[in-house]
Enzyme design. Structure first.
Site, PDB file in Angstrom:
ATOM      1  N   ARG A 106     -20.919  60.852 -18.699  1.00 57.59           N
ATOM      2  CA  ARG A 106     -21.578  62.019 -19.301  1.00 57.59           C
ATOM      3  C   ARG A 106     -23.088  62.039 -19.126  1.00 57.59           C
ATOM      4  O   ARG A 106     -23.668  63.112 -19.052  1.00 57.59           O
ATOM      5  CB  ARG A 106     -21.255  62.093 -20.797  1.00 57.59           C
TER       6      ARG A 106
ATOM      7  N   THR B   2     -17.831  56.288 -21.505  1.00 56.50           N
ATOM      8  CA  THR B   2     -18.349  57.294 -20.569  1.00 56.50           C
ATOM      9  C   THR B   2     -19.505  58.075 -21.168  1.00 56.50           C
ATOM     10  O   THR B   2     -20.142  58.857 -20.469  1.00 56.50           O
ATOM     11  CB  THR B   2     -17.252  58.316 -20.214  1.00 56.50           C
TER      12      THR B   2
ATOM     13  N   GLY C 240     -10.417  55.139 -25.383  1.00 54.35           N
ATOM     14  CA  GLY C 240      -9.305  54.209 -25.235  1.00 54.35           C
ATOM     15  C   GLY C 240      -8.064  54.751 -25.914  1.00 54.35           C
ATOM     16  O   GLY C 240      -8.067  54.950 -27.124  1.00 54.35           O
TER      17      GLY C 240
ATOM     18  N   ASP D  45      -2.307  65.419 -28.176  1.00 51.90           N
ATOM     19  CA  ASP D  45      -3.477  64.878 -27.476  1.00 51.90           C
ATOM     20  C   ASP D  45      -4.650  65.852 -27.475  1.00 51.90           C
ATOM     21  O   ASP D  45      -5.367  65.973 -26.496  1.00 51.90           O
ATOM     22  CB  ASP D  45      -3.112  64.480 -26.035  1.00 51.90           C
TER      23      ASP D  45
END
Length: 523
Positions: A132, A176, A192, A298
């Site tokens: 990012r 990230t 994770g 998700d």
């Protein structure tokens, strides 16, 4: 002015001694970032991931307007030479751009894209999904790594000052995100999706790398009196926002694990798929709001919590806006986390209603099942990591959205943990949507093509919005109605655009593929 290709060719054949000399000459007089400047960034900087603490990604620059944006010309282009798509937001301090990709950071002259230095992290087995961006504090720049390290580099030379472990990559953590600096705290999250990994955000001393505190969105397994219902997860992998007056940090949290097997973790599973407000000095939770109670699809709520002050139903409010991956737009009172508005901004069919606290109510008929369930949005969501932008003149939150459907399965023969099932996307169509924060109504929608766009959004005071479509075009539209005013094919745009002004000239930066492009009006 030589072409960008010529500049890059000359530089890449120069000696390492010349590189070091150029870097020293360019940066020796730089003072680095004064942390107080994050409260009101200068016109010649973009000093943090969102540009400032609010997450609005809005600029006061007006040189580029709806009337002249069609005259934009390429000022320079920088090729990273890697195969990784640029998903980072560049940051800019003292005329130097810091650009990241997994395991890499480059320091570039903001006027020419001349490379000042490059740091490459040692080869590792971390998850190289994307990156990012960086953060800077005084004369130190920070990089997170695929194997969940935090590396501090001298901003003038790229030399390593220290390297600390954020979390154990062997357990399945990776990082990230772009760190966020809040006074003397450097805030870093991880990702994770393996079971038994608690959601974790850490505060580091930016001078020494020592851990100051750790916040868990879900407790480590075995924690007594856990309220998560046995869920782990809730990772904080996107950069949060900060209100200095309230002294509150706002962060979105990710999905629970196991991902699709909801029966293994009964209840709402706080604080997964939530927005949490923390004290940045201690990591203590002030309040939490759950965007997706007991998520089984998700749908991370890691999307940017955008901070806006203004009128709402006739009363001045300090608000937090989020267009969430689950397809709902939320307006919260950020002083206490109470809901002011909940409304869908994309195709949704998974909720049976909205509860008294403003949370969608999951419909049991849309739970993953052995024979499959057609659900909107799909697993990639109605939006995702791509950052929105808020335009204060119109009251519009511009969101890179997607109307999408997927089929969710849960099969016991896939096991009870881990992903424990499958998702198959069947349809997706991207759109840039303008959401009126006062009502949640869609004021306009601009088609962006098949699938989901990877581009964030930038708005300016002149009435322009910059983003990218799914066909590899960078584009500018009129903020008030979404009319396309300019576009250029540069490859898939995966960045959040930024803008700055140097020597009286406004630049707009967008990443296409593995290259970074700077656009400006003709000199």
């Amino acid at each position: 002015m030589p072409t960008s290709t010529t500049c890059l060719r000359i530089f890449r054949h120069s000696s390492s001694a010349a590189v070091a000399l150029f870097a020293f000459a360019s940066l020796s007089s730089a003072q680095g970032l004064d942390p107080a400047s994050l409260l009101k960034p200068a016109r010649d900087s973009w000093p943090t991931y969102h540009g400032d603490y609010t997450g609005r990604r809005h600029s006061a620059l007006t040189q580029i307007t709806p009337a002249n944006v069609n005259q934009l010309t390429l000022a320079w282009a920088f090729q990273t030479g890697t195969t990784q798509q640029i998903k980072a937001t560049p940051i800019l301090v003292d005329g130097v751009i810091y650009l990241t990709a997994p395991d890499n950071i480059w320091a570039l002259d903001a006027r020419t894209a001349r490379q000042l230095w490059r740091y490459t992290y040692p080869a590792n087995q971390g998850f190289h999904i994307g990156h990012r961006g960086a953060a800077i504090y005084k004369d130190t720049v920070y990089l997170t790594t695929p194997d969940a390290h935090l590396v501090a580099l001298d901003a003038r030379t790229g030399k390593v000052r220290w390297d600390v472990v954020i979390a154990d990559a062997k357990r399945g953590f990776w990082s990230t995100n772009a760190p966020l600096l809040v006074r003397g705290h450097l805030l870093v999250g991880v990702a994770g999706d393996f079971d038994n990994l608690p959601g974790m955000l850490k505060s580091f001393d930016p001078e020494t790398g020592q851990v100051q505190w750790t916040f868990y969105s879900t407790p480590p397994p075995g924690t007594p009196d856990s309220k998560s219902g046995g869920a782990t997860g809730g990772q904080m992998w996107m950069t949060g926002t900060y209100d200095p007056a309230l002294n509150l940090l706002f962060v979105g949290t990710g999905n629970p694990t196991p991902v699709l097997n909801g029966a293994a973790r009964p209840g709402d599973n706080p604080w997964t798929c939530s927005i949490v407000a923390l004290n940045p000095d201690t990591g203590a939770l002030a309040w939490g709001f759950q965007a997706s109670p007991h998520d089984t699809h998700d749908w991370d709520a890691s999307e940017v919590p955008v901070l806006v002050d203004g009128a709402f139903n006739g009363t001045q409010r300090q608000m937090l806006l989020q267009a969430s991956r689950n397809g709902y737009f939320f307006v919260l009172d950020r002083t206490n986390g109470k809901s002011l508005l909940t409304r869908s901004f994309a195709a949704v069919n998974w909720a049976s209603g909205i509860d008294k606290d403003g949370r969608p109510i999951p419909n049991p008929a849309k739970e993953p099942a052995r024979d499959g369930r057609l659900v909107a949005p799909n697993e990639s969501g109605a939006t995702n990591y791509r950052s929105p932008s808020f335009d204060p003149a119109t009251g519009l939150l511009l969101v890179s959205a997607q109307d999408a459907y997927g089929i969710y399965f849960f099969k016991s023969d896939h096991g009870a943990y881990g992903w424990a099932g499958a998702n198959y996307s069947v349809y997706g169509r991207a759109a840039l949507r303008a959401v009126d924060y006062r009502t949640g109504q869609i004021r306009w929608s601009h088609d962006l093509g098949d699938g989901a766009s990877g581009a964030g959004v930038l708005t300016t005071d002149s009435g322009l919005a910059f983003t990218g479509d799914t066909a590899g075009n960078a584009m500018a539209v009129r903020t008030s109605d979404g009319t396309t005013l300019w576009h250029s094919g540069i490859g898939r745009v995966g960045t959040g655009p930024i803008t700055y002004e140097l020597d009286g000239r406004q630049y707009v930066l967008l990443g296409g593929g593995s290259s970074l492009f700077a656009w400006a009006l003709p000199e």
